[in-house]
Design a protein around this motif. Structure first.
Motif, short mmCIF file in Angstrom:
data_model
loop_
_atom_site.label_atom_id
_atom_site.label_comp_id
_atom_site.label_asym_id
_atom_site.label_seq_id
_atom_site.Cartn_x
_atom_site.Cartn_y
_atom_site.Cartn_z
N ALA A 1 31.33 38.26 54.65
CA ALA A 1 30.42 38.55 53.53
C ALA A 1 31.04 39.58 52.60
O ALA A 1 30.85 39.52 51.37
CB ALA A 1 29.07 39.03 54.06
N ILE A 2 31.78 40.54 53.16
CA ILE A 2 32.46 41.54 52.34
C ILE A 2 33.53 40.87 51.49
O ILE A 2 33.67 41.15 50.29
CB ILE A 2 33.07 42.64 53.23
CG1 ILE A 2 31.98 43.34 54.03
CG2 ILE A 2 33.86 43.65 52.39
CD1 ILE A 2 32.51 44.28 55.11
N VAL A 3 34.29 39.97 52.11
CA VAL A 3 35.33 39.25 51.36
C VAL A 3 34.69 38.43 50.24
O VAL A 3 35.21 38.38 49.12
CB VAL A 3 36.15 38.34 52.30
CG1 VAL A 3 37.13 37.48 51.51
CG2 VAL A 3 36.90 39.18 53.34
N GLY A 4 33.56 37.81 50.52
CA GLY A 4 32.87 37.05 49.49
C GLY A 4 32.47 37.90 48.31
O GLY A 4 32.64 37.51 47.15
N GLU A 5 31.93 39.09 48.58
CA GLU A 5 31.56 40.01 47.50
C GLU A 5 32.78 40.46 46.72
O GLU A 5 32.75 40.57 45.49
CB GLU A 5 30.82 41.22 48.08
CG GLU A 5 30.51 42.32 47.08
CD GLU A 5 29.65 41.87 45.92
OE1 GLU A 5 29.80 42.45 44.82
OE2 GLU A 5 28.82 40.95 46.10
N CYS A 6 33.89 40.72 47.43
CA CYS A 6 35.13 41.09 46.74
C CYS A 6 35.59 39.98 45.80
O CYS A 6 36.00 40.24 44.66
CB CYS A 6 36.22 41.39 47.76
SG CYS A 6 36.05 42.96 48.65
N LEU A 7 35.50 38.74 46.26
CA LEU A 7 35.91 37.62 45.42
C LEU A 7 35.02 37.47 44.20
O LEU A 7 35.49 37.13 43.11
CB LEU A 7 35.93 36.33 46.25
CG LEU A 7 37.06 36.24 47.28
CD1 LEU A 7 36.78 35.12 48.27
CD2 LEU A 7 38.40 36.01 46.59
N GLU A 8 33.72 37.72 44.36
CA GLU A 8 32.81 37.68 43.21
C GLU A 8 33.26 38.69 42.15
O GLU A 8 33.24 38.39 40.95
CB GLU A 8 31.38 38.00 43.67
CG GLU A 8 30.73 36.95 44.56
CD GLU A 8 30.30 35.71 43.80
OE1 GLU A 8 30.41 35.69 42.55
OE2 GLU A 8 29.84 34.76 44.45
N ARG A 9 33.69 39.85 42.59
CA ARG A 9 34.15 40.86 41.64
C ARG A 9 35.46 40.45 40.98
O ARG A 9 35.68 40.67 39.79
CB ARG A 9 34.34 42.20 42.36
CG ARG A 9 33.03 42.86 42.81
CD ARG A 9 33.29 44.07 43.69
NE ARG A 9 32.05 44.70 44.12
CZ ARG A 9 31.68 45.95 43.80
NH1 ARG A 9 32.45 46.69 43.04
NH2 ARG A 9 30.54 46.44 44.24
N ILE A 10 36.33 39.80 41.77
CA ILE A 10 37.64 39.40 41.25
C ILE A 10 37.51 38.35 40.15
O ILE A 10 38.20 38.40 39.13
CB ILE A 10 38.52 38.86 42.40
CG1 ILE A 10 38.95 40.02 43.31
CG2 ILE A 10 39.77 38.15 41.84
CD1 ILE A 10 39.62 39.56 44.59
#
Length: 353
Positions: free
Chosen positions: A202-211
């Protein structure tokens, strides 16, 4: 579909399986020698000499990818020494204080985050621009992802590793925006740490949303995740805002392939079809059988063909022959698909009852 922009104008088949590489490639021995001399205070090799050596290596390896027939090429990361340290040296707030043992006899210069991080200078734009001048092929840009940057660094500033990962994600977004402005249309985020800590998807998913915030829809975004227990992140990763997932299955003899058939694979699948941990070169026929395993998960228009991971640990002749055989096998599979000789399709998903 973002993949069609990478189809060559003279592609010989109706079907098109995109071929690419994950990133790293064996460096020429003389480039290692040039780095050693550059680091030697008694040597006459200066910054300009070393930059010329890296340019030459980048040009040589890019052409090697092109000669093998790869559709979307990389320069083999000739300018990068390590996938985290390279970026840390270009980020304000990070410092490297010496090598840390990670496994066996392997070390890397693990960064420390000692101040709030900020975007100090471009990371890969110059690399991309140079590579684009020496090839007519589309150029893919691999970037170490924010979760791995945070997970593989000492955190001395932020309240949590998660907070640090989000800060890194904002910096990656800045770099991706500059790459897109320079013309990049294929960007791969590398998150090897996700395979070792899959509960943090879920953290990786949020990071990708920001990217991807503000990135045009025609820019192809891929996510490479090294070998691990994919059942712990699938199908949740299908919610990630990427076009393509690159997974490492060949080394495990495709034992986890069925993980991806339990739910419809709604993204593109970049399937590793050659083993980067074995210098033995797979035959064209063997690689064709590996490609067909990908067709058990997705239809041809969703399949990308690549090595399992970076090729840098292989002898250079083995790395090249694996790429060449990969391309030959892919083109033969395309011809067989055109002729209707290959059946494909996701096995029936069991009903809930």
């Amino acid at each position: 579909m973002t993949r069609e922009q990478f189809r060559p104008a003279d592609h010989p088949h109706d079907h098109f399986l995109l071929t690419t590489v994950v990133g790293s490639y064996p460096k020429p021995k003389w480039l290692h020698r040039a780095r050693d001399l550059w680091n030697d205070d008694e040597s006459k090799v200066d910054d300009e000499d070393f930059e010329e050596a890296k340019d030459d290596a980048s040009r040589l390896i890019t052409k090697e990818h092109e000669r093998a027939g790869i559709d979307a090429v990389v320069d083999g990361e000739m300018r990068r020494n390590e996938m985290v340290e390279y970026f840390a040296h270009r980020i304000d707030g990070c410092e490297c204080n010496g090598p840390v043992k990670v496994w066996g006899h392997n070390y890397f210069d693990k960064p420390s985050v000692v101040e709030e991080i900020s975007y100090a200078e471009e990371w890969l734009v110059s690399e991309y621009e140079f590579t684009s001048t020496v090839t007519e092929q589309p150029v893919k840009v691999p970037i170490t992802g924010p979760y791995t940057l945070a997970n593989w660094s000492f955190n001395e500033v932020y309240n949590s590793e998660t907070d640090l990962a989000y800060e890194f994600a904002d910096l990656v977004n800045e770099e991706v925006e500059q790459l897109v402005e320079a013309g990049a249309r294929y960007i791969q985020i590398d998150e090897p740490a996700l395979a070792t800590t899959p509960d943090d998807h879920a953290i990786v998913g949020e990071c990708l949303e920001r990217i991807v915030d503000g990135i045009p829809e025609d820019v192809r975004i891929g996510l490479h995740v090294c070998y691990g227990d994919y059942s712990r992140i699938y199908p949740e990763i299908l919610e990630f805002p990427v076009h393509e997932f690159d997974v490492e299955l060949c080394n495990g003899d495709y034992e986890q392939l069925d993980v991806f058939t339990e739910h419809e694979f709604t993204k593109d699948l970049a399937l590793g079809v050659v083993d980067v941990h074995d210098k033995e070169v797979e035959s064209v026929d063997q690689i064709k059988e590996n490609i067909k395993k990908g067709l058990e998960v997705v239809p041809p228009e969703q399949l990308t063909v690549s090595p399992d991971c970076g090729l840098k640990l292989l002898p250079r002749d083995s790395a090249y022959q694996k790429m060449e055989n990969l391309v030959t096998a892919t083109r033969e599979v395309e011809a067989d698909l055109d002729a209707g000789e290959i059946e494909y399709g996701n096995p029936t998903v069991p009903a809930d009852d």
